[in-house]
Write an enzyme that holds these catalytic residues in place. Sequence first.
Site, PDB file in Angstrom:
ATOM      1  N   HIS A   1       0.779  -1.284  -0.048  1.00  0.00           N
ATOM      2  CA  HIS A   1       0.058   0.011   0.088  1.00  0.00           C
ATOM      3  C   HIS A   1       0.746   1.223  -0.164  1.00  0.00           C
ATOM      4  O   HIS A   1       0.319   2.138   0.529  1.00  0.00           O
ATOM      5  CB  HIS A   1      -1.049   0.089   1.232  1.00  0.00           C
TER       6      HIS A   1
ATOM      7  N   ASN B   1     -10.270  -3.005   2.558  1.00  0.00           N
ATOM      8  CA  ASN B   1      -9.933  -3.152   1.200  1.00  0.00           C
ATOM      9  C   ASN B   1     -10.984  -2.806   0.524  1.00  0.00           C
ATOM     10  O   ASN B   1     -12.443  -2.689   0.959  1.00  0.00           O
ATOM     11  CB  ASN B   1      -9.459  -4.385   0.693  1.00  0.00           C
TER      12      ASN B   1
ATOM     13  N   TYR C   1       0.778  -4.002  12.097  1.00  0.00           N
ATOM     14  CA  TYR C   1       0.723  -2.606  11.822  1.00  0.00           C
ATOM     15  C   TYR C   1       1.466  -1.606  12.728  1.00  0.00           C
ATOM     16  O   TYR C   1       2.400  -0.744  12.341  1.00  0.00           O
ATOM     17  CB  TYR C   1      -0.742  -2.059  11.785  1.00  0.00           C
TER      18      TYR C   1
HETATM   19 FE1  HDE Z   1      -2.279  -4.770   5.467  1.00  0.00          FE
HETATM   20  N1  HDE Z   1      -0.650  -3.948   5.850  1.00  0.00           N
HETATM   21  N2  HDE Z   1      -1.733  -6.665   6.169  1.00  0.00           N
HETATM   22  N3  HDE Z   1      -4.246  -5.618   5.075  1.00  0.00           N
HETATM   23  N4  HDE Z   1      -3.016  -3.098   4.888  1.00  0.00           N
HETATM   24  C1  HDE Z   1      -0.148  -2.451   5.847  1.00  0.00           C
HETATM   25  O1  HDE Z   1       0.789  -1.484   7.066  1.00  0.00           O
HETATM   26  C2  HDE Z   1      -0.761  -6.708   6.799  1.00  0.00           C
HETATM   27  C3  HDE Z   1      -4.443  -7.139   5.025  1.00  0.00           C
HETATM   28  C4  HDE Z   1      -4.343  -2.745   4.391  1.00  0.00           C
HETATM   29  O2  HDE Z   1      -3.303   3.673   4.054  1.00  0.00           O
HETATM   30  C5  HDE Z   1       1.040  -2.531   6.397  1.00  0.00           C
HETATM   31  O3  HDE Z   1       1.042   0.710   7.380  1.00  0.00           O
HETATM   32  C6  HDE Z   1      -0.683  -8.066   7.163  1.00  0.00           C
HETATM   33  C7  HDE Z   1      -6.064  -7.150   4.719  1.00  0.00           C
HETATM   34  C8  HDE Z   1      -4.454  -1.353   4.052  1.00  0.00           C
HETATM   35  O4  HDE Z   1      -1.534   3.446   5.239  1.00  0.00           O
HETATM   36  C9  HDE Z   1       1.488  -3.571   7.012  1.00  0.00           C
HETATM   37  C10 HDE Z   1      -1.659  -8.906   6.669  1.00  0.00           C
HETATM   38  C11 HDE Z   1      -6.402  -5.889   4.713  1.00  0.00           C
HETATM   39  C12 HDE Z   1      -2.878  -0.865   4.206  1.00  0.00           C
HETATM   40  C13 HDE Z   1       0.253  -4.453   6.737  1.00  0.00           C
HETATM   41  C14 HDE Z   1      -2.496  -7.699   5.878  1.00  0.00           C
HETATM   42  C15 HDE Z   1      -5.217  -4.934   4.698  1.00  0.00           C
HETATM   43  C16 HDE Z   1      -2.345  -1.982   4.762  1.00  0.00           C
HETATM   44  C17 HDE Z   1       1.968  -1.836   5.424  1.00  0.00           C
HETATM   45  C18 HDE Z   1      -2.043 -10.173   6.719  1.00  0.00           C
HETATM   46  C19 HDE Z   1      -7.802  -5.402   4.335  1.00  0.00           C
HETATM   47  C20 HDE Z   1      -2.643   0.442   3.986  1.00  0.00           C
HETATM   48  C21 HDE Z   1       2.150  -0.364   5.947  1.00  0.00           C
HETATM   49  C22 HDE Z   1      -2.119 -10.885   8.040  1.00  0.00           C
HETATM   50  C23 HDE Z   1      -8.791  -5.689   5.575  1.00  0.00           C
HETATM   51  C24 HDE Z   1      -3.004   1.576   5.105  1.00  0.00           C
HETATM   52  C25 HDE Z   1       1.390  -0.058   7.010  1.00  0.00           C
HETATM   53  C26 HDE Z   1      -2.528   2.943   4.699  1.00  0.00           C
HETATM   54  C27 HDE Z   1      -1.002  -1.715   5.017  1.00  0.00           C
HETATM   55  C28 HDE Z   1       0.380  -5.779   7.250  1.00  0.00           C
HETATM   56  C29 HDE Z   1      -3.523  -7.978   5.184  1.00  0.00           C
HETATM   57  C30 HDE Z   1      -5.320  -3.743   4.264  1.00  0.00           C
HETATM   58  C31 HDE Z   1       2.679  -4.172   6.697  1.00  0.00           C
HETATM   59  C32 HDE Z   1       0.424  -8.929   8.008  1.00  0.00           C
HETATM   60  C33 HDE Z   1      -6.642  -8.429   4.886  1.00  0.00           C
HETATM   61  C34 HDE Z   1      -5.621  -0.760   3.439  1.00  0.00           C
HETATM   62  O5  HDE Z   1       1.365  -3.511   8.461  1.00  0.00           O
END
Ligand code: HDE
Length: 704
Positions: free
Chosen positions: A92, A165, A379
């Site tokens: 993202h 999402n 996060y």
């Molecule tokens: Fe994320 N995800 N994600 N994700 N995600 C990040 O956090 C992570 C997942 C989502 O505009 C990271 O700040 C893991 C699902 C959005 O700043 C990180 C897993 C969904 C955004 C991270 C998931 C999301 C992130 C990278 C599996 C929808 C952007 C930078 C367990 C429900 C937020 C950050 C923004 C961002 C980890 C799966 C949505 C690395 C470990 C499912 C919208 O922390």
Amino acid sequence: MDNKNTSSNSGEHNQAKGPAPSGDTQLGSGGELHQVAGGEHPTLTTNQGVGLSDNQNSLRANPNGPTLLEDFILREKITHFDHERIPERIVHARGTAVHGFFELTTSLKQYTTAKILTEVGEKTPVFTRLSTVTGGAGSVDTPRDVRGFAVKFYTKEGNWDLVGNNIPVFFIQDAIKFPDLIHAVKMEPDRGFPQSATAHDTFWDFISLTPESMHMVMWIMSDRTLPRSLRMMEGFGVHSFRLINEAGESTFVKFHWRPKLGLQSTIWDETVKISGADQDFHRRDMFEAIATGNFPEWEFAVQLFTQQEADKFPFDHLDATKLIPEELVPLRVIGRMVLDRWPNNFFAETEQVAYCASSVVPGIDFSNDPLLQGRLFSYQDTQLSRLGSPNFHQIPINAPKCPFSNQQRDGHMQMEQPAGRVAYEPNSLSGNSPRETPANGFHSAVVTETGQKGRIRAGSFNDHYSQARQFYLSQTVFEQAHIASALVFELSKVEHVHVRKAIVGHLRHIEETLASRVAEGLALDKIPDAPVAAAPVIEMPPSPALQIIGKMKYTLMGRAVGILITDGSDGVVIKTIKKAVTDAGATVKIVAPKVGGVKLADSSILVADGQLAGTPSVLFDAVAVILSDEGAAALSMESAAINFVRDAFGHLKAIAVDKGGQTLLKIANVGQDAGIVNTNDKDAFIIAAKTRQWDREKSVRTLA
Ligand code: HDE
């Protein structure tokens, strides 16, 4: 640095010399040009507040000599510049964020104590960041990709981050697989490409070995991953959460955002061309919408259900690869979100905003979804690495707007100066140090956990295909063709034939005809065997709510129409079409061979919004072509003009033409159908422009 610093310093090259007539150009003694806007300019200083006499030349031993290490002004400026970037988000990275508010319209008091969900009419500030997932911060806005939909609610009871999402399910069931998924989809590590694309070997290899991803694969191969605008996307919290009421009872909840403008997507050929025409297509669209007061709005809806109801679902709602069909648990609209203020500074706000899936407020709690549970750790951890300090919550965009205080102290970039000798709790030395509030502080849901500890995937997570099948069968024939064609496109970029075959094998569990369409598109000699399924595929009733076409609004609101003109075009016709379009809620951009404009038939000058070569029809939802005979003749050898109409036709858009426009259509070999209307009939144009000419598609491309 204090921008309001007005201490006088008027060196030779300093632009801070007080008012100067707007638009004046002054020559500095270094030969540089200063364009000087009017107004009082503050003094330019170093970060220590020292005024600069010269911001154009470094300190040199003599005019032709070496630069001196002594030049602390040069060193400070360059050092700060060298450190301007912080690590971009690992996923993202590319995002667009806007301020706004959330307003509750229906109270959920029966289910939760969270004030944001019980105080009707209350407006809570939000900061919403919409993003792509796979590309770097500088990648294009329009790859085929999932979009992030992250909302930070600055509630009275603390910040609540709903980090969702634009697709209601996910690729994997357990957080431990996330790094593998992301490593597979990102550019391949030996070659450093492709950027921001799923169409390559490592992604499809991983997918072929991960049957739980099949439902998400159907969604990403649909046009959901090609949104027309960030304003026209749905948003989903994805996981089940819990709401907790005053009696301590908990109810499961899924969160949904539904765009007021309706769902709208582009089609693949169009998307590819948009990526070239405007890398910032979505960011610019949002910026312009906010700047012109067309504030995007979403309904906020919930699906509420009990454990007893969940026990009867033919799937496990704690498995993030499953959704709860709206037909099974209806959506209740309880509020709205309006985005109405662009950030002042992209880095300070959009880049530094730190969403944490673990940020909830009293009355909202987590479920046992193992994907969500992993996110609760990830996060916070990623923000520490990205922002470099446990004090990232003090950055203005992240700070709660309600009072907050505790005994956490120190750390990098501590901005607070807590007074007093007490930095611990409990204490008897301070009369005003923060204390627990057992009554309305955060409480977790009271749940009993039993069973054996281990690395065990619940058997209820075994069904990998039923909802993928339900999704595919719920689509219109046009959308099914797009899904099949997207699979052919993506798998055609995969070099390893065994990976192509493995995916087609999985498709057989979803729908045999889909598998054979893709196999044919790939010219496979025979249909591959299907892998053994971990659970039998069950038949679920089609859910029209899963379509895009079914949810598109028949409207021009929020859309854009391009009008191509040349010298000699009829100004009256242009005006009539423009008015009809703007009355219908869309914006109009005039496109001409030269940006300075054209001389209309009545000799008046009409300035263009875009030059033809740089403003192709992919940037619009419908187009009008209003040309003089001479104009049409001049454009007959301009490929940009020919592509303008050819692409508009190929992308199923309405085209309004006058006589000159009709000539251009002929030259471009563009056919006639209900979507090609005469500029005399503005109403017919508006009707045609409110949708896409889906029936035309079979005449313009071969779909799988
Ligand atoms: Fe994320 N995800 N994600 N994700 N995600 C990040 O956090 C992570 C997942 C989502 O505009 C990271 O700040 C893991 C699902 C959005 O700043 C990180 C897993 C969904 C955004 C991270 C998931 C999301 C992130 C990278 C599996 C929808 C952007 C930078 C367990 C429900 C937020 C950050 C923004 C961002 C980890 C799966 C949505 C690395 C470990 C499912 C919208 O922390």
